[in-house]
Design an enzyme around this catalytic site. Structure first.
Site, PDB file in Angstrom:
ATOM      1  N   CYS A   2      34.081  32.400  37.770  1.00 53.08           N
ATOM      2  CA  CYS A   2      32.171  32.158  38.160  1.00 53.08           C
ATOM      3  C   CYS A   2      31.954  31.659  39.099  1.00 53.08           C
ATOM      4  O   CYS A   2      32.387  30.653  39.612  1.00 53.08           O
ATOM      5  CB  CYS A   2      31.894  32.582  36.805  1.00 53.08           C
ATOM      6  SG  CYS A   2      31.896  33.318  35.504  1.00 53.08           S
ATOM      7  N   ARG A  27      35.242  33.580  44.354  1.00 56.75           N
ATOM      8  CA  ARG A  27      35.814  33.130  42.160  1.00 56.75           C
ATOM      9  C   ARG A  27      35.137  34.221  41.162  1.00 56.75           C
ATOM     10  O   ARG A  27      36.230  34.059  40.309  1.00 56.75           O
ATOM     11  CB  ARG A  27      34.352  31.955  42.490  1.00 56.75           C
ATOM     12  CG  ARG A  27      34.445  30.593  43.174  1.00 56.75           C
ATOM     13  CD  ARG A  27      33.430  30.029  42.956  1.00 56.75           C
ATOM     14  NE  ARG A  27      34.124  28.856  41.482  1.00 56.75           N
ATOM     15  CZ  ARG A  27      34.120  27.930  41.783  1.00 56.75           C
ATOM     16  NH1 ARG A  27      34.548  27.185  42.517  1.00 56.75           N
ATOM     17  NH2 ARG A  27      34.480  27.374  39.884  1.00 56.75           N
ATOM     18  N   TRP A  74      33.165  36.743  36.898  1.00 55.59           N
ATOM     19  CA  TRP A  74      34.934  36.873  36.136  1.00 55.59           C
ATOM     20  C   TRP A  74      34.619  37.554  34.633  1.00 55.59           C
ATOM     21  O   TRP A  74      34.693  36.183  34.462  1.00 55.59           O
ATOM     22  CB  TRP A  74      35.569  36.313  37.489  1.00 55.59           C
ATOM     23  CG  TRP A  74      37.243  36.772  37.068  1.00 55.59           C
ATOM     24  CD1 TRP A  74      38.121  37.215  37.843  1.00 55.59           C
ATOM     25  CD2 TRP A  74      38.029  36.493  35.826  1.00 55.59           C
ATOM     26  NE1 TRP A  74      39.178  37.394  37.505  1.00 55.59           N
ATOM     27  CE2 TRP A  74      39.806  36.916  36.036  1.00 55.59           C
ATOM     28  CE3 TRP A  74      37.955  35.815  34.421  1.00 55.59           C
ATOM     29  CZ2 TRP A  74      40.770  36.255  34.964  1.00 55.59           C
ATOM     30  CZ3 TRP A  74      39.141  35.454  33.691  1.00 55.59           C
ATOM     31  CH2 TRP A  74      40.436  35.702  34.249  1.00 55.59           C
ATOM     32  N   ASN A 100      29.456  29.099  34.510  1.00 55.06           N
ATOM     33  CA  ASN A 100      30.680  29.306  34.731  1.00 55.06           C
ATOM     34  C   ASN A 100      31.246  28.338  33.395  1.00 55.06           C
ATOM     35  O   ASN A 100      30.806  27.265  32.927  1.00 55.06           O
ATOM     36  CB  ASN A 100      31.242  28.519  35.874  1.00 55.06           C
ATOM     37  CG  ASN A 100      32.079  28.364  36.017  1.00 55.06           C
ATOM     38  OD1 ASN A 100      33.532  29.783  35.988  1.00 55.06           O
ATOM     39  ND2 ASN A 100      32.943  27.493  36.925  1.00 55.06           N
ATOM     40  N   GLY A 101      32.573  28.431  32.777  1.00 55.76           N
ATOM     41  CA  GLY A 101      33.107  28.505  31.665  1.00 55.76           C
ATOM     42  C   GLY A 101      33.499  29.070  30.730  1.00 55.76           C
ATOM     43  O   GLY A 101      33.273  30.276  31.119  1.00 55.76           O
ATOM     44  N   GLU A 464      58.385  34.284  44.221  1.00 52.46           N
ATOM     45  CA  GLU A 464      56.472  34.314  44.844  1.00 52.46           C
ATOM     46  C   GLU A 464      56.116  36.281  45.441  1.00 52.46           C
ATOM     47  O   GLU A 464      55.724  36.265  45.367  1.00 52.46           O
ATOM     48  CB  GLU A 464      56.735  33.567  45.910  1.00 52.46           C
ATOM     49  CG  GLU A 464      55.341  33.470  46.913  1.00 52.46           C
ATOM     50  CD  GLU A 464      53.547  33.017  46.215  1.00 52.46           C
ATOM     51  OE1 GLU A 464      54.016  32.829  44.407  1.00 52.46           O
ATOM     52  OE2 GLU A 464      53.061  33.302  46.519  1.00 52.46           O
ATOM     53  N   LYS A 468      53.943  38.533  44.424  1.00 50.72           N
ATOM     54  CA  LYS A 468      53.051  38.863  45.334  1.00 50.72           C
ATOM     55  C   LYS A 468      52.408  40.404  45.083  1.00 50.72           C
ATOM     56  O   LYS A 468      51.056  40.722  45.290  1.00 50.72           O
ATOM     57  CB  LYS A 468      53.082  38.757  47.074  1.00 50.72           C
ATOM     58  CG  LYS A 468      53.151  36.852  47.540  1.00 50.72           C
ATOM     59  CD  LYS A 468      51.346  36.784  47.638  1.00 50.72           C
ATOM     60  CE  LYS A 468      50.922  36.355  46.637  1.00 50.72           C
ATOM     61  NZ  LYS A 468      50.480  35.068  45.902  1.00 50.72           N
ATOM     62  N   GLU A 471      50.732  41.361  42.146  1.00 51.13           N
ATOM     63  CA  GLU A 471      48.817  41.350  42.516  1.00 51.13           C
ATOM     64  C   GLU A 471      48.649  41.988  43.256  1.00 51.13           C
ATOM     65  O   GLU A 471      47.233  42.374  43.326  1.00 51.13           O
ATOM     66  CB  GLU A 471      48.677  40.228  42.952  1.00 51.13           C
ATOM     67  CG  GLU A 471      48.470  38.367  42.614  1.00 51.13           C
ATOM     68  CD  GLU A 471      48.460  37.568  42.876  1.00 51.13           C
ATOM     69  OE1 GLU A 471      47.144  36.677  42.727  1.00 51.13           O
ATOM     70  OE2 GLU A 471      48.997  36.734  43.673  1.00 51.13           O
ATOM     71  N   HIS A 487      74.453  38.583  34.053  1.00 55.22           N
ATOM     72  CA  HIS A 487      74.559  38.769  32.326  1.00 55.22           C
ATOM     73  C   HIS A 487      72.474  39.160  31.646  1.00 55.22           C
ATOM     74  O   HIS A 487      72.226  38.941  30.838  1.00 55.22           O
ATOM     75  CB  HIS A 487      73.834  37.363  32.496  1.00 55.22           C
ATOM     76  CG  HIS A 487      74.870  36.136  32.784  1.00 55.22           C
ATOM     77  ND1 HIS A 487      76.025  36.048  32.346  1.00 55.22           N
ATOM     78  CD2 HIS A 487      75.020  35.594  34.572  1.00 55.22           C
ATOM     79  CE1 HIS A 487      76.631  35.252  33.608  1.00 55.22           C
ATOM     80  NE2 HIS A 487      76.054  34.960  34.569  1.00 55.22           N
ATOM     81  N   LYS A 583      39.956  34.487  42.029  1.00 50.04           N
ATOM     82  CA  LYS A 583      40.656  33.137  42.728  1.00 50.04           C
ATOM     83  C   LYS A 583      40.911  31.910  42.121  1.00 50.04           C
ATOM     84  O   LYS A 583      42.424  31.027  42.435  1.00 50.04           O
ATOM     85  CB  LYS A 583      39.833  33.054  44.639  1.00 50.04           C
ATOM     86  CG  LYS A 583      40.827  31.769  45.354  1.00 50.04           C
ATOM     87  CD  LYS A 583      41.598  32.456  46.373  1.00 50.04           C
ATOM     88  CE  LYS A 583      41.819  31.638  47.094  1.00 50.04           C
ATOM     89  NZ  LYS A 583      43.687  32.032  47.655  1.00 50.04           N
TER      90      LYS A 583
HETATM   91  O1  M6R Z   1      44.418  26.690  43.236  1.00 49.12           O
HETATM   92  P1  M6R Z   1      45.753  27.253  42.289  1.00 49.12           P
HETATM   93  O2  M6R Z   1      46.308  26.678  43.325  1.00 49.12           O
HETATM   94  O3  M6R Z   1      45.929  25.539  41.355  1.00 49.12           O
HETATM   95  O4  M6R Z   1      45.764  28.490  41.982  1.00 49.12           O
HETATM   96  C1  M6R Z   1      46.939  28.573  41.508  1.00 49.12           C
HETATM   97  C2  M6R Z   1      46.508  30.016  41.139  1.00 49.12           C
HETATM   98  O5  M6R Z   1      45.685  30.936  39.855  1.00 49.12           O
HETATM   99  C3  M6R Z   1      47.244  30.758  42.037  1.00 49.12           C
HETATM  100  O6  M6R Z   1      48.195  30.709  42.914  1.00 49.12           O
HETATM  101  C4  M6R Z   1      47.493  31.960  41.605  1.00 49.12           C
HETATM  102  O7  M6R Z   1      48.490  32.627  41.290  1.00 49.12           O
HETATM  103  C5  M6R Z   1      47.474  33.520  42.827  1.00 49.12           C
HETATM  104  N1  M6R Z   1      47.013  34.661  42.606  1.00 49.12           N
HETATM  105  C6  M6R Z   1      48.355  33.629  43.697  1.00 49.12           C
HETATM  106  O8  M6R Z   1      48.363  34.292  44.440  1.00 49.12           O
END
Ligand code: M6R
Length: 588
Positions: A2, A27, A74, A100-101, A464, A468, A471, A487, A583
């Site tokens: 948040c 965030r 969030w 936040n938290g 990766e 992507k 997400e 396998h 984020k």
């Molecule tokens: O800020 P960070 O690099 O520590 O974040 C790590 C992950 O939360 C971040 O890479 C997340 O997986 C992204 N949404 C990937 O696109």
């Protein structure tokens, strides 16, 4: 996750808070709210939606008053509803809070407060803070009230509260909280981006600090009530700005910034790189930890450090770190990679390793982040702010910096420094194929499953690329070591499956072609990403030839990012703000 913001000063608070929330929306973005103090009253407006929608709905920007707090949420505790949106207030509506938290003991506190006659309006853990403040505020002593409240809270949190008399307090415990100091006022925020437009003078609160802003004066205390002094730091954001420029979405803009990111890698602050490499080079074992995309970079870092710099490395996903501690000791180094430098799992791993006596190195985008501040040495990836929730340019920047570090550690035999300009040019060539990739996205729009195959250093890129696609387009995608296909995963392949093979012309090439043929026999559609065509591919995406094959990960991730982006657009998904994600994941 948040974002929280507070302002007290001479200007109208509401428009400032709204703008700050927009800057920090990455965030968390499921609901929004602000509370303004006007005429001795706390006026709260909040709703589900993004900052622009909620601002419009309530005309937030024109609420009068010089003191206020704001929040983008969030959801962690309680569904995404108006009641659960922040700010929260107690029974008397005299104090509003944003948080936040996670408050771990919120159930016990809630039951206790209900027993005392408090009535709760939301399902959140946060609301207990408002009621606690209210219950300790009988004598209107804001310092005592805040200290008593903080003493009752367990968990990692930061909160800001606005009182009906116009005072503001804030406190942090394992979540960031930063004061922005300007002529005639203060901001208090979870992120420097919340106030950077207005001031570059920041005071980073320490854990268990309390800030009180009263009559334009700032006072800082610890939880024992002792006054503390925290230095003012000048913060700066270099690189690109926070707006989208000519692009429709931040994500696309950030994808296109990557050639410049590669060019810049490792050129600044050579003294810092030396210090960092000296620590790394002197170590028996390096543990590399990270989450999400940054973890995929960690996997490549392990490959490069162990194979080229001959340093023994282990990688550990940060959330698994507390369970994997057997061999880490005070002679080890923990290298933590994090764009935000605020990921709770990464910070926890660093904290645990520090306790054991290991040195902490970190690679971050935000030099003022909690991770950077707790590290023995850190390097910045310098790619400018990344707003899109899906990491794109920060990945390339992390990767480029790792290449620069390893190149240095192995007397430049890796060839990254020598080939950087050439690599940036090759990245541009890949990005120039955007229209072709958009057309491929069109063909994949109905896909239920997409598998991505790679071997060796290309396997983390398969992971990766899959992340992507998941997400951004919500399509199931999975990165697989190509050699593992037979396998087990081969059982998943049929004529409805799409398989992307990451296959530059290096030692892995021929084996991948064998895998491709095995897949083709089962009727799947194969998309080959390579500098060398092959009749096994149904669709071919050409990578430029870049000589040093070990550098391919930097360019081969690009078509996957673009593909994921266009899959999102085709499916009418906002690529900047995928559902359920934030984020920076600042809660465990
Ligand atoms: O800020 P960070 O690099 O520590 O974040 C790590 C992950 O939360 C971040 O890479 C997340 O997986 C992204 N949404 C990937 O696109």
């Amino acid at each position: 996750m948040c974002s929280i913001i507070g302002y007290k000063g001479q200007l109208n608070a509401a428009p400032l808070l709204v703008d700050s929330l927009k800057q920090m929306e990455y965030r968390g973005y499921d609901s929004v709210g602000i509370a303004i103090i006007n005429d001795g009253k706390v006026i709260v407006r909040k709703s589900v939606g993004n900052v622009s929608n909620v601002t419009e709905k309530f005309n937030l920007g024109i609420m009068p008053g010089h003191t206020g707090i704001g929040h983008t949420r969030w959801a962690t505790h309680g569904r995404v509803t108006e009641e659960n949106a922040h700010p929260h207030y107690g029974c008397t509506n005299s104090i509003a809070i944003v948080h936040n938290g996670v408050i771990e003991n919120h159930r016990e506190l809630r039951n206790e407060l209900i027993g005392l006659g408090h009535r709760f309006k939301s399902d959140t853990d946060s609301e207990v803070i408002a009621h606690l403040l209210e219950s300790y505020y009988a004598k209107k002593d804001i310092k005592k009230t805040t200290i008593e409240t903080c003493r009752r809270l367990k968990g990692a949190y930061a909160f800001v509260a606005a009182f009906e008399d116009g005072r503001i307090c804030g406190s942090r415990c394992d979540q960031p909280l930063i004061i922005g100091s300007l002529d005639g006022g203060y901001f208090i925020s979870s992120d420097v981006l919340g106030f950077l437009k207005h001031t570059d003078k920041a005071i980073f609160l320490h854990n268990r600090d309390i800030a009180i802003i009263e009559s334009n004066a700032l006072q800082l205390f610890d939880f024992e009530g002792n006054a503390v002094n925290r230095e003012t730091t000048q913060v700066a954001w270099e690189g690109s700005s926070l707006d989208k420029g000519k692009y429709a979405f931040h994500t696309l803009k950030e994808i296109h910034e990557q050639p410049a990111v590669v060019e810049k890698a490792g050129i600044k602050k050579s003294g810092k790189i030396k210090e960092f490499c000296d620590i790394l080079g002197d170590t028996r074992t390096v543990y590399i930890t990270a989450s999400g995309t940054s973890y995929h970079c960690a996997l490549i870092a392990k490959y490069l450090l162990s194979n080229l710099a001959k340093i023994h490395c282990e990688t550990i996903v940060s959330s698994e770190f507390p369970y994997t501690l057997e061999s880490i000791d005070n002679s080890s180094v923990l290298l933590a990679i994090s764009q935000s430098g605020e990921t709770a799992d990464v910070l926890e791993a660093a904290r645990v390793a520090k306790q054991i006596g290991s040195k902490i190195l970190s690679i971050v985008n935000i030099p003022t982040s909690s991770l950077a501040r707790m590290s023995d040495s850190f390097l910045e990836i310098e790619c400018g702010p990344e707003v899109g929730v899906a990491a794109t340019k920060s990945f390339t920047a992390q990767l480029s910096l790792i290449y620069a570090i390893v190149d240095r550690l192995c007397n430049y035999v890796l060839g990254f420094q020598a080939n950087k300009i050439f690599l940036a040019e090759a990245s541009r060539e890949v990005l120039d194929q955007e229209t072709k990739i958009q057309a491929i996205a069109g063909k994949l729009r109905q896909a239920r499953d997409i598998y991505l195959l790679g071997r060796s250093i290309h396997y983390p890129i398969a992971l990766e690329g899959a992340l992507k696609i998941k997400e951004l387009s919500y399509i199931h995608a999975e990165g697989i070591v190509a050699g593992e296909l037979k396998h087990g995963p081969l059982a998943l392949i049929d004529k409805n499956t799409y398989v992307i093979i990451i296959n530059p012309d290096d030692r892995t090439h021929c084996d991948n072609i064998i895998s491709a043929r095995e897949i083709k026999t089962r009727g799947a559609t194969i998309i080959g990403i390579s500098n060398k065509p092959n009749e096994a591919y149904d669709i071919f995406l050409k990578l430029p030839f870049i000589g040093e094959s070990i550098l391919y990960p930097i360019i081969e991730v690009l078509p996957l990012q673009i593909l994921a982006y266009y899959l999102a657009l085709i499916k009418n998904i906002d690529p900047d703000y995928p559902r359920n994600l934030a984020k920076s994941v600042t809660v465990k």
